[in-house]
Scaffold this motif. Structure first.
Motif, mmCIF file in Angstrom:
data_model
loop_
_atom_site.group_PDB
_atom_site.id
_atom_site.type_symbol
_atom_site.label_atom_id
_atom_site.label_comp_id
_atom_site.label_asym_id
_atom_site.label_seq_id
_atom_site.Cartn_x
_atom_site.Cartn_y
_atom_site.Cartn_z
ATOM 1 N N GLY A 191 0.821 -1.204 0.000
ATOM 2 C CA GLY A 191 0.000 0.000 0.000
ATOM 3 C C GLY A 191 0.856 1.256 0.000
ATOM 4 N N THR A 192 1.893 1.238 0.812
ATOM 5 C CA THR A 192 2.797 2.386 0.884
ATOM 6 C C THR A 192 3.495 2.612 -0.459
ATOM 7 O OG1 THR A 192 3.212 1.692 3.155
ATOM 8 C CG2 THR A 192 4.631 3.435 2.280
ATOM 9 N N ALA A 193 3.966 1.510 -1.058
ATOM 10 C CA ALA A 193 4.646 1.607 -2.347
ATOM 11 C C ALA A 193 3.705 2.149 -3.417
ATOM 12 C CB ALA A 193 5.185 0.241 -2.759
ATOM 13 N N LEU A 194 2.468 1.658 -3.383
ATOM 14 C CA LEU A 194 1.475 2.094 -4.366
ATOM 15 C C LEU A 194 1.168 3.579 -4.184
ATOM 16 C CD1 LEU A 194 -0.375 1.218 -6.672
ATOM 17 C CD2 LEU A 194 -2.101 0.579 -4.984
ATOM 18 N N HIS A 195 1.092 3.985 -2.928
ATOM 19 C CA HIS A 195 0.821 5.382 -2.613
ATOM 20 C C HIS A 195 1.909 6.279 -3.203
ATOM 21 C CE1 HIS A 195 0.480 9.029 -0.079
ATOM 22 N NE2 HIS A 195 -0.815 8.757 -0.166
ATOM 23 N N TRP A 240 3.846 5.513 -5.718
ATOM 24 C CA TRP A 240 3.736 5.449 -7.172
ATOM 25 C C TRP A 240 2.648 6.397 -7.678
ATOM 26 C CZ3 TRP A 240 -0.103 4.027 -10.621
ATOM 27 C CH2 TRP A 240 0.319 3.907 -11.972
ATOM 28 N N ILE A 241 1.494 6.402 -6.955
ATOM 29 C CA ILE A 241 0.389 7.285 -7.357
ATOM 30 C C ILE A 241 0.812 8.750 -7.265
ATOM 31 C CG2 ILE A 241 -1.928 8.105 -6.676
ATOM 32 C CD1 ILE A 241 -2.547 5.141 -5.935
ATOM 33 N N THR A 242 1.552 9.081 -6.212
ATOM 34 C CA THR A 242 2.044 10.448 -6.057
ATOM 35 C C THR A 242 2.939 10.832 -7.229
ATOM 36 O OG1 THR A 242 2.073 9.989 -3.682
ATOM 37 C CG2 THR A 242 3.113 12.029 -4.392
ATOM 38 N N THR A 243 3.815 9.899 -7.622
ATOM 39 C CA THR A 243 4.698 10.135 -8.769
ATOM 40 C C THR A 243 3.884 10.328 -10.050
ATOM 41 O OG1 THR A 243 6.155 8.532 -7.705
ATOM 42 C CG2 THR A 243 6.801 9.287 -9.904
ATOM 43 N N ALA A 244 2.875 9.453 -10.237
ATOM 44 C CA ALA A 244 2.052 9.511 -11.445
ATOM 45 C C ALA A 244 1.318 10.841 -11.528
ATOM 46 C CB ALA A 244 1.052 8.350 -11.442
ATOM 47 N N ARG A 245 0.773 11.309 -10.386
ATOM 48 C CA ARG A 245 0.056 12.590 -10.365
ATOM 49 C C ARG A 245 1.012 13.731 -10.673
ATOM 50 N NH1 ARG A 245 -3.755 11.389 -5.417
ATOM 51 N NH2 ARG A 245 -5.503 10.494 -6.528
ATOM 52 N N ALA A 246 2.220 13.625 -10.102
ATOM 53 C CA ALA A 246 3.224 14.670 -10.337
ATOM 54 C C ALA A 246 3.569 14.719 -11.830
ATOM 55 C CB ALA A 246 4.468 14.396 -9.497
ATOM 56 N N ALA A 255 -6.548 3.609 -15.862
ATOM 57 C CA ALA A 255 -6.426 2.974 -17.177
ATOM 58 C C ALA A 255 -5.057 2.318 -17.318
ATOM 59 C CB ALA A 255 -6.640 4.009 -18.280
ATOM 60 N N LEU A 256 -4.033 3.037 -16.869
ATOM 61 C CA LEU A 256 -2.673 2.512 -16.949
ATOM 62 C C LEU A 256 -2.527 1.260 -16.094
ATOM 63 C CD1 LEU A 256 0.222 2.846 -17.974
ATOM 64 C CD2 LEU A 256 0.673 4.384 -16.059
ATOM 65 N N PHE A 257 -3.096 1.331 -14.891
ATOM 66 C CA PHE A 257 -3.059 0.181 -13.990
ATOM 67 C C PHE A 257 -3.742 -1.032 -14.630
ATOM 68 C CE2 PHE A 257 -4.668 -2.501 -10.594
ATOM 69 C CZ PHE A 257 -3.544 -2.660 -9.802
ATOM 70 N N ASP A 258 -4.944 -0.777 -15.197
ATOM 71 C CA ASP A 258 -5.713 -1.874 -15.800
ATOM 72 C C ASP A 258 -4.975 -2.519 -16.979
ATOM 73 O OD1 ASP A 258 -7.683 -1.628 -13.970
ATOM 74 O OD2 ASP A 258 -9.054 -0.475 -15.250
ATOM 75 N N THR A 259 -4.414 -1.678 -17.860
ATOM 76 C CA THR A 259 -3.709 -2.257 -19.010
ATOM 77 C C THR A 259 -2.474 -3.024 -18.548
ATOM 78 O OG1 THR A 259 -3.178 0.071 -19.365
ATOM 79 C CG2 THR A 259 -4.099 -1.103 -21.235
ATOM 80 N N THR A 260 -1.779 -2.471 -17.576
ATOM 81 C CA THR A 260 -0.553 -3.133 -17.120
ATOM 82 C C THR A 260 -0.860 -4.472 -16.464
ATOM 83 O OG1 THR A 260 0.273 -0.906 -16.653
ATOM 84 C CG2 THR A 260 1.610 -2.741 -15.871
ATOM 85 N N ILE A 261 -1.924 -4.491 -15.652
ATOM 86 C CA ILE A 261 -2.233 -5.735 -14.945
ATOM 87 C C ILE A 261 -2.692 -6.805 -15.934
ATOM 88 C CG2 ILE A 261 -4.699 -5.552 -14.363
ATOM 89 C CD1 ILE A 261 -3.864 -6.187 -11.468
ATOM 90 N N ARG A 262 -3.325 -6.341 -17.038
ATOM 91 C CA ARG A 262 -3.732 -7.293 -18.065
ATOM 92 C C ARG A 262 -2.519 -7.873 -18.799
ATOM 93 N NH1 ARG A 262 -8.579 -4.381 -18.941
ATOM 94 N NH2 ARG A 262 -7.559 -2.941 -20.360
#
Lengths: 129, 297
Positions: free
Chosen positions: A93-97, A99-105, A115-122
């Motif tokens: 959870g911490t790592a994801l948090h 990553w999300i901060t980086t993505a928003r930045a 969308a990025l998460f969904d495509t990557t997990i697929r």
């Protein structure tokens, strides 16, 4: 005891929404073996849905071996979906948090992140244990 | 097999030259919560009044719980009917309503009624005329349920209520259903409410039953088909086209698979309850259905 909710516009059948919410609670450790699910009457009085929908959800959970009815007492959790992975949740959870901060930045909005998460997990190959 | 809660054959009601309900054939199993939907003037109130025995059919057959509606006091006791706008007596107090219910109904469950009124937080001394719309609806519901009927019929129970009162009413109704094992027929304009609480649907338009059945079965049997023009012309037997729309290249259909076999149809996509209902209502009025367009991303 867990609370149910219903999302009418989700396109998921109401009974399946209840099933998924129990599974989710089991996965996250919010429900454990021996815990009681709300009674049908409690659920319908709270979220105003058809009692048969609740019965159907509980029957499906029973079929999956996750809960069992005890006559006159209610429905109880008999198995859990949480496994050793639960311990890893906090760290992930911490790592994801982060990553999300980086993505928003980087200028991604929430829809783009999902969308990025969904495509990557697929694309990521599923490794069966 | 338990007795159907409502069974009709070619049920018809005319007022002079006006046909309020034409050739309605229905078979509703016990234990369902039935949603009756359709535009104003479609015949919903007529069907409910026929089911509660307030009016008699012009022709056709109707049985409620296996008997003629309002045949005798036993049949009357088995059916609770709440008319449109949930009427209560403005000059009588909440407690007066309960006493009246007790005197008029041999099967009255007084402990149940008083417990319910207390839990709703209604002041027994208050005149019904001074209750809010939601409270009046709850009072009418309590009285209808306290006679312990096997079938509760509501004509537009929540139409006049604000969203909070509407939800509270439905919560209370669902609690009754869970507790009393009563069947329910209710008419409503609000498909969202129907989707939430009902498991059986009757779509009424232009005085006729357009479609009826268990909601789950209906949703599983209705599909949206999209394909290049000309490719959807030949459908298997038993697959009925409810609505069709063509552009120069593409054809969109809403179809009803009446075979009961869950046929695999090429390019079939699911149709939501609201879109399904609207498609039937548009067809009844002879309009092209806007529901043919993709509404869900």
């Amino acid at each position: 005891m867990i609370d149910f909710h219903l999302e009418p516009r989700s396109g998921v059948a109401p009974y399946m929404q209840l099933v998924q919410q129990v599974q989710q609670a089991l996965r996250l450790g919010m429900l454990d073996v021996g815990d009681q699910l709300p009674t049908v009457k409690q659920v319908v009085a709270k979220i105003a849905i058809n009692p048969n929908t609740v019965l159907k959800a509980y029957r499906e959970l029973e079929r999956q071996g996750l809960v069992a009815p005890q006559p006159g007492r209610g429905t109880f959790v008999t198995a859990t979906l949480a496994d050793a992975s639960l311990d890893a949740h906090a760290e992930l959870g911490t790592a994801l948090h982060q990553w999300i901060t980086t993505a928003r930045a980087a200028g991604l909005d929430d829809a783009a992140i999902k969308a990025l998460f969904d495509t990557t997990i697929r694309k990521a190959p599923q490794v069966t244990p | 097999m338990s007795t159907p809660v409502l069974s009709t054959t070619a049920l018809t009601k005319r007022y002079g030259k006006h046909t309020a309900l034409a050739e309605a054939t229905l078979d509703i199993p016990a234990g369902r919560i039935v949603g009756l939907v359709g535009p104003n003037g479609a015949g919903k109130s007529t069907l409910l009044a026929l089911a509660s025995g307030l009016i008699r059919p012009t022709s056709g057959r109707i049985e409620v719980l296996g008997r003629t509606p309002a045949a005798d006091s036993a049949q009357l006791a088995d059916v609770g009917f709440v008319a449109q706008d949930t009427p209560v007596y403005a000059g009588l107090s909440v407690a007066d309503h309960l006493s009246l219910g007790e005197h008029l109904n041999p099967t009255w469950d007084d402990a149940f009624a008083r417990d319910r009124i207390a839990r709703l937080g209604l002041d027994p001394a208050k005149k019904a005329g001074r209750l809010s719309g939601g409270q009046k609806a709850q009072l009418a519901l309590t009285i209808a349920a306290a006679k312990r009927p096997r079938l509760l019929i509501f004509d537009e129970p929540v139409a006049a209520l604000d969203p909070l009162a509407r939800r509270a009413f439905l919560q209370n109704l669902m609690e009754f259903v869970a507790e009393l094992e009563v069947s329910v027929i209710l008419s409503s304009h609000l498909i969202g409410d129907v989707e939430r609480v009902c498991d059986h649907l009757i779509v009424l338009a232009e005085s006729r039953v357009q479609v009826a059945g268990d909601i789950e079965d209906l949703l599983a049997a209705h599909h949206r088909l999209v394909g290049p023009r000309g490719t959807l012309d030949a459908l298997p037997d038993g697959v009925k086209v409810i609505a069709a729309d063509h552009t120069d290249r593409q054809t969109t259909l809403i179809v009803h698979d009446t075979t009961g076999d869950h046929l695999e149809l090429p390019g079939a996509d699911s149709v939501g309850l609201e879109d399904m209902v609207l498609t039937y209502l548009h067809r009844a009025e002879g309009l092209t259905a806007p529901t043919l367009q993709e509404t869900r991303a």
